[in-house]
Design an enzyme around this catalytic site. Structure first.
Site, PDB file in Angstrom:
ATOM      1  N   ASP A 108     -33.725 -60.227 -20.186  1.00 12.38           N
ATOM      2  CA  ASP A 108     -33.208 -59.991 -21.048  1.00 12.38           C
ATOM      3  C   ASP A 108     -31.904 -60.203 -20.739  1.00 12.38           C
ATOM      4  OD1 ASP A 108     -33.198 -58.966 -24.031  1.00 12.38           O
ATOM      5  OD2 ASP A 108     -31.529 -57.104 -22.995  1.00 12.38           O
ATOM      6  N   HIS A 276     -41.654 -59.266 -25.334  1.00  9.76           N
ATOM      7  CA  HIS A 276     -40.747 -58.765 -24.964  1.00  9.76           C
ATOM      8  C   HIS A 276     -40.763 -58.403 -23.768  1.00  9.76           C
ATOM      9  CE1 HIS A 276     -36.337 -59.918 -24.715  1.00  9.76           C
ATOM     10  NE2 HIS A 276     -36.370 -58.143 -24.894  1.00  9.76           N
TER      11      HIS A 276
END
Length: 296
Positions: A108, A276
């Site tokens: 991320d 994610h």
């Protein structure tokens, strides 16, 4: 939560970072970088296996966790939270530990820092695995309604100060739990003691502002740097692996290998059975995919 390590406060690039380091310094160095809205503890499930092969260094990024949160605002062009500045943090940190060259595994926001580090410090970073991102410029330029709905926080956090800060600080635990819990795996992917740390950190003084500045930089100065690279033909030259969640937004809205191939010369990778938060949702799948590449 993570054994055989020391938690240290280390100076780097004019700030102080909160850093977890393997006690065994005899193995090749691997830098681990987390994303939003978390801390270095995202790596706790894969730490034991990774530490068999590497000396691990896992900081909280500037502005996150227990690391410093330097002042920044629009008058400073959000430069203190540019990925260029955050990349300098990491290079200085690793050099302070005696590691002139190293490899990176990053998720991320940390993966965006790593992208800049790969370009700006090509002689320092040997290779990298990036988790669940496409390049920042590609994601903004290819924004669709589906992406905007799923990644609403990209557009919320960049609003002018103090709108998002005030709303986050009104109920920080609600913010972090909804940010993390509304994705594929919900909150069940996070160990209770680690989730408690994420909740603690989101309440720290100044963290809402520093998180917003991270995203504001990504939508301004970081794009300037990325466009300058594109205009000059500068690309990532090191071996690059990109992995993303089969059940995540990157899979649905982008073509990660194609997007990365436009900014890097040696790209491979694919999806893994996860959403994610790959290091916490699918630790074994991550190890199976990333370890052979990082050890090569």
């Amino acid at each position: 939560m993570i054994s055989n390590t020391s938690l240290q406060r280390l100076a780097a690039n004019g700030i102080t970072l909160n850093v977890r380091v393997s006690d065994d310094r005899s193995k090749p160095p691997l830098l681990l970088l987390h994303g939003h809205p978390q801390t270095h503890l995202i790596w706790h499930k894969v730490w034991p296996a990774l530490s068999e092969h590497f000396t691990l260094v896992a900081p909280d990024l500037r502005g996150y966790g227990d690391s410093d949160k330097p002042a920044s605002d629009a008058s400073m062009n959000h430069a203190p939270y540019s990925k260029r500045e955050m990349a300098k943090d990491m290079v200085d940190l690793m050099q302070s530990l005696g590691f002139e060259r190293f490899r990176v595994l990053a998720h991320d926001r940390g993966a965006r820092v790593t992208h800049r580090m790969l370009v700006d410090h090509a002689d320092t970073v040997e290779r990298a695995t990036l988790l669940d991102i496409a390049p920042t410029l590609a994601m903004y330029e290819q924004t669709t309604m589906e992406f905007a709905r799923a990644y609403f926080h990209w557009f919320f956090l960049i609003q002018r100060e103090p709108l998002p800060e005030t709303m986050i600080e009104a109920n920080p635990e609600f913010f972090i739990e909804k940010m993390m819990g509304n994705r594929h795996a919900g909150l069940s992917a996070f160990a209770p003691e680690v989730l408690a740390e994420y909740r603690r950190c989101i309440r720290l003084q100044g963290i809402a502002h520093s998180i917003c500045e991270d995203y504001r930089a990504a939508a301004t100065i970081d794009l300037d740097h990325d466009r300058a690279d594109r205009a000059a033909g500068r690309k990532v030259t090191q071996p690059l692996q990109v992995l993303w969640g089969a059940n995540g937004v990157i899979e649905k809205c982008f073509k990660p290998l194609d997007d990365w191939a436009r900014v890097a010369v040696d790209v491979r990778g694919g999806n893994v059975p996860s959403g994610h938060y790959i290091p916490e949702e699918a630790p074994q799948a991550l190890l199976d995919a990333a370890l052979p590449f990082l050890r090569a």
